[in-house]
Design an enzyme around this catalytic site. Structure first.
Site, PDB file in Angstrom:
ATOM      1  N   ARG A  75     -76.396  -3.776-100.608  1.00 18.05           N
ATOM      2  CA  ARG A  75     -75.420  -4.529 -99.793  1.00 18.05           C
ATOM      3  C   ARG A  75     -74.769  -3.642 -98.734  1.00 18.05           C
ATOM      4  O   ARG A  75     -74.348  -4.129 -97.684  1.00 18.05           O
ATOM      5  CB  ARG A  75     -74.385  -5.220-100.681  1.00 18.05           C
ATOM      6  CG  ARG A  75     -75.023  -6.264-101.588  1.00 18.05           C
ATOM      7  CD  ARG A  75     -74.074  -7.335-102.063  1.00 18.05           C
ATOM      8  NE  ARG A  75     -74.623  -8.016-103.222  1.00 18.05           N
ATOM      9  CZ  ARG A  75     -75.510  -9.024-103.180  1.00 18.05           C
ATOM     10  NH1 ARG A  75     -75.950  -9.483-102.034  1.00 18.05           N
ATOM     11  NH2 ARG A  75     -75.958  -9.564-104.290  1.00 18.05           N
TER      12      ARG A  75
ATOM     13  N   GLY B 270     -78.075  -4.868-112.738  1.00 18.98           N
ATOM     14  CA  GLY B 270     -77.027  -5.159-113.719  1.00 18.98           C
ATOM     15  C   GLY B 270     -77.183  -6.548-114.313  1.00 18.98           C
ATOM     16  O   GLY B 270     -76.954  -6.755-115.508  1.00 18.98           O
TER      17      GLY B 270
ATOM     18  N   ASP C 272     -69.443 -10.387-104.259  1.00 16.17           N
ATOM     19  CA  ASP C 272     -70.667  -9.812-103.692  1.00 16.17           C
ATOM     20  C   ASP C 272     -70.659  -9.827-102.162  1.00 16.17           C
ATOM     21  O   ASP C 272     -71.437  -9.103-101.526  1.00 16.17           O
ATOM     22  CB  ASP C 272     -71.905 -10.571-104.185  1.00 16.17           C
ATOM     23  CG  ASP C 272     -72.202 -10.260-105.647  1.00 16.17           C
ATOM     24  OD1 ASP C 272     -71.646  -9.286-106.173  1.00 16.17           O
ATOM     25  OD2 ASP C 272     -72.987 -11.011-106.248  1.00 16.17           O
TER      26      ASP C 272
HETATM   27  C1  S3P Z   1     -73.798 -11.918-111.014  1.00 18.71           C
HETATM   28  C2  S3P Z   1     -72.467 -11.810-111.305  1.00 18.71           C
HETATM   29  C3  S3P Z   1     -71.561 -10.886-110.617  1.00 18.71           C
HETATM   30  C4  S3P Z   1     -72.169 -10.394-109.314  1.00 18.71           C
HETATM   31  C5  S3P Z   1     -73.598  -9.969-109.476  1.00 18.71           C
HETATM   32  C6  S3P Z   1     -74.448 -11.141-109.942  1.00 18.71           C
HETATM   33  C7  S3P Z   1     -74.617 -12.867-111.784  1.00 18.71           C
HETATM   34  O1  S3P Z   1     -71.307  -9.761-111.447  1.00 18.71           O
HETATM   35  O2  S3P Z   1     -71.401  -9.334-108.787  1.00 18.71           O
HETATM   36  O3  S3P Z   1     -74.133  -9.498-108.258  1.00 18.71           O
HETATM   37  O4  S3P Z   1     -75.754 -13.187-111.365  1.00 18.71           O
HETATM   38  O5  S3P Z   1     -74.140 -13.326-112.822  1.00 18.71           O
HETATM   39  P1  S3P Z   1     -70.143  -9.766-112.596  1.00 18.71           P
HETATM   40  O6  S3P Z   1     -70.565 -10.699-113.643  1.00 18.71           O
HETATM   41  O7  S3P Z   1     -70.068  -8.349-113.061  1.00 18.71           O
HETATM   42  O8  S3P Z   1     -68.908 -10.203-111.878  1.00 18.71           O
END
Ligand code: S3P
Length: 446
Positions: free
Chosen positions: A398, A98, A326
């Site tokens: 995780r 993501g 996380d």
């Molecule tokens: C992250 C932001 C978080 C986190 C992801 C990594 C990042 O997500 O949960 O594992 O590196 O910017 P969100 O931006 O959706 O909160």
């Protein structure tokens, strides 16, 4: 990761103490940003200590498809020759990541060519509307799959306009995507958030460009950070700190296994990442810190964790749930093994991670005999000794690591099904767990 239809299972022996000195892999969030900013910067950047997980590799491969010349050195080391992106000749496949997808959407908005981004089944379910909507307000154009998901085309653009945006939800990926787009936009782009999310993009911009043109400020609503369109990025030499989110698994393991005494060295201690420490302290955990230093603009420290008796469950809600997002799978799995009721609230964001983590946690905890009530935004967990059993990872790294550590407190061995997903963020996880004293058997099956 279920290549050729076979899956990797772990069988974890309870009760073994975690001892010795270990180091975590490079921080995943910082690794993504370091590679991307190095690709945008003029000249040759030298990056060391990057995460070697498949998420960060997907970012590296995507940047190469966008024309960035990169030379790999030792594992986690890259020389990156930055410069303008060119049109890729294929879709960028971001796998399970993501962060790679959302940061690249921001960095590609405003480019004069079309780019298609795609990913695996999990990534293609994850919401992109939160990123697309403000980028559209800057003038970017997209074509997304129904529900605003990947596969998604970032359309060629003749230019973006700066934007001042208040984030409706706490998301470092959203903030970072807008700041990256803002580097190509006319004028300034400012992002305000009510809960300060991880600020690695801001810190790395200082390494590549000097202080962000309007340094971070706080107003009555929250934290605001701005970038100026056209800011030139110049190559940098960076070393990535150890990943605090991964250290949390080992801290929790040491809390659960009697006799544990573990030193975790050179862990990234950026205050926007360490909210889990507040939860460990509320449980009564014995964690000491020493040797503060700064690595590439990020604070690092060595953590010393000792097993103590008398730990108890801790509840998590509100801003704390957002700041420890996380770490929640491990914190809840740990709390589930301790006396008391754990109330998790305000954690709806867990539903759209690599798996629906509220659902995965509920099923996993129930599978080892823990009583759990599911709520739309959280869980009630009634702490007890897990009895052992079979837990499914739901394709989520995780979950694999949280239940591996939970097994230390169980009455019987725990089998975790479909564990190769750990490769996305922590390929050395089992090796390090064994080095610290755990007994984890790996078995490939159908
Ligand atoms: C992250 C932001 C978080 C986190 C992801 C990594 C990042 O997500 O949960 O594992 O590196 O910017 P969100 O931006 O959706 O909160």
């Amino acid at each position: 990761m279920t290549g050729m239809g076979s899956t990797l299972d772990y069988r974890v022996q309870p009760g073994t103490a975690l001892v010795g000195r270990i180091r975590m892999p490079g921080d995943k969030s910082i690794s993504h940003r370091a590679l991307l900013l190095a690709a945008l910067a003029e000249g040759e950047s030298v990056l060391e200590g990057l995460s070697t997980g498949t998420d960060v590799s997907a970012m590296a491969v995507a940047l190469q498809a966008l024309g960035t010349r990169m030379e790999a050195g030792a594992p986690g080391c890259w020389r990156v020759h930055g410069g303008p992106f060119r049109a890729p000749d294929r879709a960028l496949d971001l796998g399970n990541s993501g962060t790679a997808a959302r940061l690249l959407i921001g960095a590609l908005a405003g480019c004069p060519f079309d780019t298609v981004l795609t990913g695996d089944a999990s990534l293609c379910r994850r919401p992109m509307r939160r990123i697309i909507a403000p980028l559209q307000a800057m003038g970017a154009q997209f074509e997304a799959a129904p529900g605003d998901t990947l596969p998604l085309t970032v359309r060629a653009s003749a230019g973006l306009a700066g934007l001042h945006y208040r984030c409706p939800l706490p998301s470092a990926q959203l903030k970072s995507a807008l700041l990256l787009a803002g580097l190509r936009a006319a004028g300034s782009t400012c992002v305000t958030e009510s809960v300060q999310t991880r600020d690695h993009t801001e810190r790395l911009l200082e390494q590549f460009a000097g202080p962000p043109s309007a340094a971070a400020t706080r107003d009555a609503y929250g934290y605001t950070v701005c970038v100026q369109g056209g800011t030139r990025l110049r190559a940098a030499r960076l070393q990535v700190p150890g990943d605090f989110s991964q250290a949390v698994f080992f801290i929790a393991g040491a809390c659960l296994a009697p006799g544990s005494e573990l030193r975790i060295e050179r862990v990234g201690m950026n205050p926007s990442r360490t909210a889990a420490l507040e939860v460990f302290r509320a449980m009564g955990a014995a964690i000491e810190m020493e040797g503060e230093a700064v690595l590439s603009g990020e604070p690092i420290m060595t953590l010393r964790v000792r097993h103590t008796t008398g730990l108890h469950a801790a509840s998590i809600a509100g801003e704390l749930a957002a700041r420890a997002i996380d770490e929640l799978p491990m914190l809840i799995a740990l709390s589930a093994c301790l006396p008391g009721c754990t109330r998790l609230r305000d954690a709806t964001a867990l539903r759209t991670k690599e798996s629906d983590r509220l659902q995965s946690l509920q099923e996993g905890l129930q599978a080892v005999g823990i009583r759990v009530e599911g709520l739309p935004d959280g869980l009630n967990v009634y702490g007890a000794q897990p009895r052992g059993g079979v837990v499914h990872s739901h394709g989520d790294h995780r979950m694999v690591m949280a239940f591996t550590m939970l097994a230390l407190a169980a009455a019987q061995p725990v089998r975790i099904v479909d564990c190769d997903w750990v490769q996305t963020s922590f390929p050395g996880f089992v090796g390090l767990a064994r080095q610290a004293g755990m007994v984890v058997q790996e078995q490939w099956g159908q």
